[in-house]
Write a protein that holds these residues in place. Structure first.
Motif, PDB file in Angstrom:
ATOM      1  N   PRO A 122      -1.073   2.933   5.190  1.00 39.94           N
ATOM      2  CA  PRO A 122      -0.227   1.584   5.053  1.00 39.94           C
ATOM      3  C   PRO A 122      -0.131   0.978   6.477  1.00 39.94           C
ATOM      4  O   PRO A 122      -0.293  -0.254   6.672  1.00 39.94           O
ATOM      5  CB  PRO A 122       0.812   2.098   4.292  1.00 39.94           C
ATOM      6  CG  PRO A 122       0.367   3.240   3.591  1.00 39.94           C
ATOM      7  CD  PRO A 122      -0.527   3.994   4.231  1.00 39.94           C
ATOM      8  N   PRO A 123       0.216   1.792   7.429  1.00 36.97           N
ATOM      9  CA  PRO A 123       0.459   0.975   8.834  1.00 36.97           C
ATOM     10  C   PRO A 123      -0.848   0.321   9.435  1.00 36.97           C
ATOM     11  O   PRO A 123      -0.513  -0.838   9.959  1.00 36.97           O
ATOM     12  CB  PRO A 123       0.952   2.012   9.777  1.00 36.97           C
ATOM     13  CG  PRO A 123       1.386   3.244   8.952  1.00 36.97           C
ATOM     14  CD  PRO A 123       0.736   3.233   7.798  1.00 36.97           C
TER      15      PRO A 123
ATOM     16  N   LEU B  80       0.814  -1.532   0.101  1.00 36.76           N
ATOM     17  CA  LEU B  80      -0.128   0.156   0.027  1.00 36.76           C
ATOM     18  C   LEU B  80       1.036   1.269   0.061  1.00 36.76           C
ATOM     19  O   LEU B  80       0.498   2.184  -0.740  1.00 36.76           O
ATOM     20  CB  LEU B  80      -0.894  -0.187   1.272  1.00 36.76           C
ATOM     21  CG  LEU B  80      -2.075   1.207   1.242  1.00 36.76           C
ATOM     22  CD1 LEU B  80      -2.705   1.382  -0.063  1.00 36.76           C
ATOM     23  CD2 LEU B  80      -2.759   0.936   2.450  1.00 36.76           C
ATOM     24  N   ALA B  81       1.960   1.193   0.840  1.00 39.17           N
ATOM     25  CA  ALA B  81       3.001   2.336   0.653  1.00 39.17           C
ATOM     26  C   ALA B  81       3.416   2.548  -0.911  1.00 39.17           C
ATOM     27  O   ALA B  81       3.404   3.828  -1.166  1.00 39.17           O
ATOM     28  CB  ALA B  81       4.196   2.140   1.605  1.00 39.17           C
ATOM     29  N   LEU B  82       3.886   1.525  -1.620  1.00 39.48           N
ATOM     30  CA  LEU B  82       4.026   1.636  -3.104  1.00 39.48           C
ATOM     31  C   LEU B  82       3.069   2.197  -3.780  1.00 39.48           C
ATOM     32  O   LEU B  82       3.115   3.099  -4.612  1.00 39.48           O
ATOM     33  CB  LEU B  82       4.660   0.149  -3.460  1.00 39.48           C
ATOM     34  CG  LEU B  82       5.299   0.076  -4.815  1.00 39.48           C
ATOM     35  CD1 LEU B  82       6.336   0.670  -4.778  1.00 39.48           C
ATOM     36  CD2 LEU B  82       5.144  -1.498  -5.451  1.00 39.48           C
TER      37      LEU B  82
ATOM     38  N   GLY C 238      -1.924  -3.878  10.691  1.00 39.78           N
ATOM     39  CA  GLY C 238      -2.952  -4.493  11.595  1.00 39.78           C
ATOM     40  C   GLY C 238      -4.232  -5.002  11.360  1.00 39.78           C
ATOM     41  O   GLY C 238      -4.673  -5.884  12.300  1.00 39.78           O
ATOM     42  N   LEU C 239      -4.714  -4.554  10.204  1.00 37.64           N
ATOM     43  CA  LEU C 239      -5.923  -5.216   9.860  1.00 37.64           C
ATOM     44  C   LEU C 239      -5.512  -6.449   9.331  1.00 37.64           C
ATOM     45  O   LEU C 239      -6.510  -7.791   9.489  1.00 37.64           O
ATOM     46  CB  LEU C 239      -6.552  -4.535   8.728  1.00 37.64           C
ATOM     47  CG  LEU C 239      -7.199  -3.071   9.088  1.00 37.64           C
ATOM     48  CD1 LEU C 239      -7.353  -2.139   7.847  1.00 37.64           C
ATOM     49  CD2 LEU C 239      -8.424  -3.160   9.738  1.00 37.64           C
ATOM     50  N   PHE C 240      -4.390  -6.982   9.011  1.00 45.29           N
ATOM     51  CA  PHE C 240      -3.820  -8.137   8.430  1.00 45.29           C
ATOM     52  C   PHE C 240      -3.983  -9.055  10.048  1.00 45.29           C
ATOM     53  O   PHE C 240      -4.341 -10.164   9.954  1.00 45.29           O
ATOM     54  CB  PHE C 240      -2.637  -8.329   7.904  1.00 45.29           C
ATOM     55  CG  PHE C 240      -2.170  -9.653   7.482  1.00 45.29           C
ATOM     56  CD1 PHE C 240      -2.528 -10.475   6.660  1.00 45.29           C
ATOM     57  CD2 PHE C 240      -1.135 -10.265   8.382  1.00 45.29           C
ATOM     58  CE1 PHE C 240      -2.266 -11.846   6.343  1.00 45.29           C
ATOM     59  CE2 PHE C 240      -0.716 -11.458   8.359  1.00 45.29           C
ATOM     60  CZ  PHE C 240      -1.055 -12.269   7.178  1.00 45.29           C
ATOM     61  N   VAL C 241      -3.277  -8.471  10.742  1.00 45.46           N
ATOM     62  CA  VAL C 241      -3.040  -9.109  12.069  1.00 45.46           C
ATOM     63  C   VAL C 241      -4.691  -9.529  12.710  1.00 45.46           C
ATOM     64  O   VAL C 241      -4.809 -10.717  12.998  1.00 45.46           O
ATOM     65  CB  VAL C 241      -2.621  -8.371  13.211  1.00 45.46           C
ATOM     66  CG1 VAL C 241      -2.529  -8.998  14.419  1.00 45.46           C
ATOM     67  CG2 VAL C 241      -0.998  -8.166  12.732  1.00 45.46           C
TER      68      VAL C 241
ATOM     69  N   ILE D 167      -7.696  -3.101  -1.542  1.00 40.75           N
ATOM     70  CA  ILE D 167      -9.017  -2.717  -0.759  1.00 40.75           C
ATOM     71  C   ILE D 167      -8.855  -1.760   0.413  1.00 40.75           C
ATOM     72  O   ILE D 167      -9.775  -0.625   0.543  1.00 40.75           O
ATOM     73  CB  ILE D 167      -9.487  -4.161  -0.323  1.00 40.75           C
ATOM     74  CG1 ILE D 167     -10.036  -4.933  -1.417  1.00 40.75           C
ATOM     75  CG2 ILE D 167     -10.866  -3.814   0.580  1.00 40.75           C
ATOM     76  CD1 ILE D 167     -10.699  -6.099  -0.973  1.00 40.75           C
ATOM     77  N   TYR D 168      -7.869  -2.048   1.046  1.00 42.98           N
ATOM     78  CA  TYR D 168      -7.586  -1.206   2.154  1.00 42.98           C
ATOM     79  C   TYR D 168      -7.037   0.191   1.561  1.00 42.98           C
ATOM     80  O   TYR D 168      -7.736   1.146   2.211  1.00 42.98           O
ATOM     81  CB  TYR D 168      -6.444  -1.512   3.109  1.00 42.98           C
ATOM     82  CG  TYR D 168      -6.929  -2.725   3.883  1.00 42.98           C
ATOM     83  CD1 TYR D 168      -8.070  -3.029   4.103  1.00 42.98           C
ATOM     84  CD2 TYR D 168      -5.722  -3.775   3.934  1.00 42.98           C
ATOM     85  CE1 TYR D 168      -8.541  -4.170   4.921  1.00 42.98           C
ATOM     86  CE2 TYR D 168      -6.227  -4.791   4.457  1.00 42.98           C
ATOM     87  CZ  TYR D 168      -7.610  -5.233   5.112  1.00 42.98           C
ATOM     88  OH  TYR D 168      -7.831  -6.180   5.755  1.00 42.98           O
TER      89      TYR D 168
END
Length: 279
Positions: free
Chosen positions: A225-226, A118-120, A230-233, A217-218
């Motif tokens: 991005p950060p 997402l940062a990219l 957290g959402l993946f966790v 999606i995010y």
């Protein structure tokens, strides 16, 4: 007013400050909403959105967030986090210990690719906002990536799946939400353009993976991005819990990463006598 003259209540209120929760005896408010007004009317993805963003999402936003969260819940015991949860459970620890052990390995290498992707995407979006075309922005960012960062382009390729079976469906759904105007579709276009440009440079397609697709999606939903990590966790915690619970119901004890008849490769000093011992 000096610290000495402040009441205990005033000092307590200044110790922690939060805009997330207000609570008094008999009262719980989340982001200003009474908890009883939220219960039964707000889905779990919508509650996550409210807690992180401060406002309730639309039904479409909550639905798309739930889609991303649901897609990444598990990837089997070959994923380090899941394997660790199961091994911890065989050591007789509580389910919270097993989950914590697993979650603690979700770092840059295992669990961080979505944030990096997402940062990219965000860098490319910023270049486009500055006047670059999609193709120009993608090409320039990849030039910089390969010159400075090297390694794998985040969000592409999978060590297990030739084509990640989750990705086509996620991208299809994202495009459907974009067609309805729920999101812009901009990040989907960026991810697909990265995939195409890397294929041109490498001479072969390296398909998007789950990290790249959920990052789309995010990004479409406006998460920084950060928070993607957290959402993946949060998402992977579901699989971690399921595996930890399943393993805790079995009789295995102290189950390591390999069957006991398969030993590791020793690469150290050959067997040798202790100094001074007779040959």
């Amino acid at each position: 007013m000096s610290a000495e003259k402040k009441s205990d209540r005033e000092r307590g209120e200044e110790w922690w400050r939060t805009g997330i929760i207000e609570m008094h005896p008999g009262v719980i408010r989340l982001r200003g909403y009474e908890i009883q007004d939220l219960i039964g009317r707000v889905s779990f993805p919508a509650m996550i959105w409210l807690m992180l963003r401060g406002e309730l999402p639309s039904e479409e936003q909550a639905a798309l967030l739930g889609i991303a969260l649901g897609a990444a819940v598990d990837h089997g015991p070959q994923a380090p986090s899941i394997a660790i949860a199961r091994m911890a459970a065989t050591c007789g620890v509580g389910i919270n210990n097993a989950m914590a052990s697993a979650i603690n390995v979700l770092g840059d290498v295992h669990g961080g690719a979505g944030e990096q992707a997402l940062a990219l995407y965000g860098d490319i979006a910023a270049a486009m906002d500055g006047g670059a075309s999609l193709a120009e922005a993608v090409s320039a960012r990849l030039d910089r990536f390969f010159a400075e960062e090297k390694g794998y382009v985040p969000g592409l390729g999978h060590r297990f799946h030739p084509i990640d079976p989750r990705v086509p469906r996620l991208m299809q759904l994202t495009r459907a939400f974009a067609a309805r105007g729920s999101v812009s579709g901009r990040f989907a276009g960026i991810a697909e353009a990265i995939e195409a440009e890397v294929a041109t440079r490498k001479g072969k397609t390296i398909p998007l993976n789950i990290d790249g697709a959920t990052a789309v999606i995010y990004g479409e939903l406006g998460f920084p991005p950060p928070l993607t990590r957290g959402l993946f966790v949060l998402s992977r915690s579901v699989g971690i819990l399921a595996h930890a619970w399943e393993q805790s119901q079995e009789s295995d004890r102290n189950k390591g990463p390999l069957p006991k008849e398969w030993l590791w490769a020793y690469t150290g000093t050959p067997a040798r006598p202790f100094p001074g011992d007779a040959d």
